[in-house]
Design an enzyme around this catalytic site. Sequence first.
Site, PDB file in Angstrom:
ATOM      1  N   HIS A 197      -7.931  -5.153  -0.554  1.00 21.06           N
ATOM      2  CA  HIS A 197      -6.738  -4.338  -0.322  1.00 21.06           C
ATOM      3  C   HIS A 197      -5.793  -5.092   0.599  1.00 21.06           C
ATOM      4  O   HIS A 197      -6.113  -5.349   1.768  1.00 21.06           O
ATOM      5  CB  HIS A 197      -7.128  -2.994   0.306  1.00 21.06           C
ATOM      6  CG  HIS A 197      -5.989  -2.028   0.393  1.00 21.06           C
ATOM      7  ND1 HIS A 197      -5.484  -1.386  -0.712  1.00 21.06           N
ATOM      8  CD2 HIS A 197      -5.246  -1.603   1.447  1.00 21.06           C
ATOM      9  CE1 HIS A 197      -4.492  -0.596  -0.346  1.00 21.06           C
ATOM     10  NE2 HIS A 197      -4.320  -0.724   0.960  1.00 21.06           N
TER      11      HIS A 197
ATOM     12  N   SER B 160       0.827  -1.196   0.000  1.00 20.45           N
ATOM     13  CA  SER B 160       0.000   0.000   0.000  1.00 20.45           C
ATOM     14  C   SER B 160       0.869   1.257   0.000  1.00 20.45           C
ATOM     15  O   SER B 160       1.643   1.478  -0.934  1.00 20.45           O
ATOM     16  CB  SER B 160      -0.957  -0.054   1.186  1.00 20.45           C
ATOM     17  OG  SER B 160      -1.989   0.903   1.067  1.00 20.45           O
TER      18      SER B 160
ATOM     19  N   ASP C  99     -10.334  -3.656  -5.291  1.00 18.86           N
ATOM     20  CA  ASP C  99      -9.717  -2.999  -4.129  1.00 18.86           C
ATOM     21  C   ASP C  99     -10.585  -1.813  -3.699  1.00 18.86           C
ATOM     22  O   ASP C  99     -10.839  -0.903  -4.497  1.00 18.86           O
ATOM     23  CB  ASP C  99      -8.315  -2.518  -4.510  1.00 18.86           C
ATOM     24  CG  ASP C  99      -7.498  -2.058  -3.309  1.00 18.86           C
ATOM     25  OD1 ASP C  99      -8.061  -1.394  -2.418  1.00 18.86           O
ATOM     26  OD2 ASP C  99      -6.285  -2.354  -3.269  1.00 18.86           O
TER      27      ASP C  99
END
Length: 324
Positions: free
Chosen positions: A295, A136, A266
Site C-alpha cells: 500500500h 490512498s 495491497d
Amino acid sequence: MRVSYAPARWLPGPHLMTIFARLARGPAGLAPRRERWELDDGDFLDVDRHGEPGAPAVVILHGLEGSSRAPYVLRLVAACAARGLSSVAVNFRGCSGERNRLPRLYHSGETTDLDRVVARLVAERPGRPLGVAGFSLGGNVVAKWLGEGGERLPPEVRAGAVISVPFDLARCADAIDGSGGMARLYRARFLRTLRAKALDKTRRFEGLPFTAAEVRACDTFARFDDAVTSRLHGFAGARDYWTRCSSGRALPGLARPLLAIAAEDDPIVPRESLPLEVARHTPALRLETYPAGGHVGFVSGRPWRFEFFAEARAATFLDEALRR
C-alpha cells in the site's frame, strides 16, 4: 496495461513494503512555501507550494491522517520538480499540524475543497495546465472528483494520477477491520489519531452528533465511520457513507485521462475492490496493476540505492499529459 516494475527483493511481502515506504525519509532539500488559504465557510486550508509559479502545476492530496509533508507526498513533489512541474501539496482540514476551526473534518468523499483549490489556481493563472494526484484516501478524492466532474471540469485540468486507491470503501474497511495481526496494527495506528481529533471536537464544540464515550468505544473503522464520520458529515451511517463516497462508482464519468496504480497484494485495498471491469470500458481510465507493491509502497532497487516506482510513474504520466 502497465509498464515494467521490479519490486525490491529485500522487502518480501506487502507489509514490509508498505511499512518501509512509510518510514523512509522524503527527499532532502525541498523548500516549500507554506500558505494559508481562507475558505468561504470560515475554515482554512494550509498548502505547500513548490516550483516556479508559471510552470504547469500538480495538485497533490495525501492519504488518511497524512499531511503535505508525508514522505510519499514529498517524493512525488521531487519527481514533479525533476520534470519541471510545480506542485501544490494540500493538507486536508486538521492535518497540517493545526486544528481546523469548524466541527467538520475531512473524509474519503469530500471533493469540495479540491474544487476550491483548483478554482483558485485557475483564477491565478488562466490557461495554465493542471494535474491532480492523490494517495490512498486522497486518491479516492481525486478519482471521485474527476469522475463526477466529467466534461464540466475546467479545461486547465488535463489529467490525474492516483496510487493505492480504496475504490470500494466498504471492502477496504472490511480488510482493515480484519482479524489478522497486521490489520490490527494498521487499524490501531489510524484510529489513534482519528479518535484524538474527534475527542478534541467534543471538548471544543457543543451539540455534536456523537459523545466522547462513543468515540472512545470506536475500535474498528466501521464503528468510527458509523459513529463519527457519517454523523459529522451528513450520512445515514457507515454503509451510506461508504457507498456514496467510493470513487469506483464515479469512474465511468471520467473525461480526463486518469492513471491508477495498484498492487494486487495491497493489504488495505483488496484485489476484488479494483475497478478491473470498469477499466475495460472506460477509455479515460488507465489502470495499472502489479502483483506486488503493498500500500503506497512500490519500492525497487537495492537496499543501499532504492527507488520508488509509483511516484516516478505518476510524475511521468502527468508531465506527458500537461505538456501536450
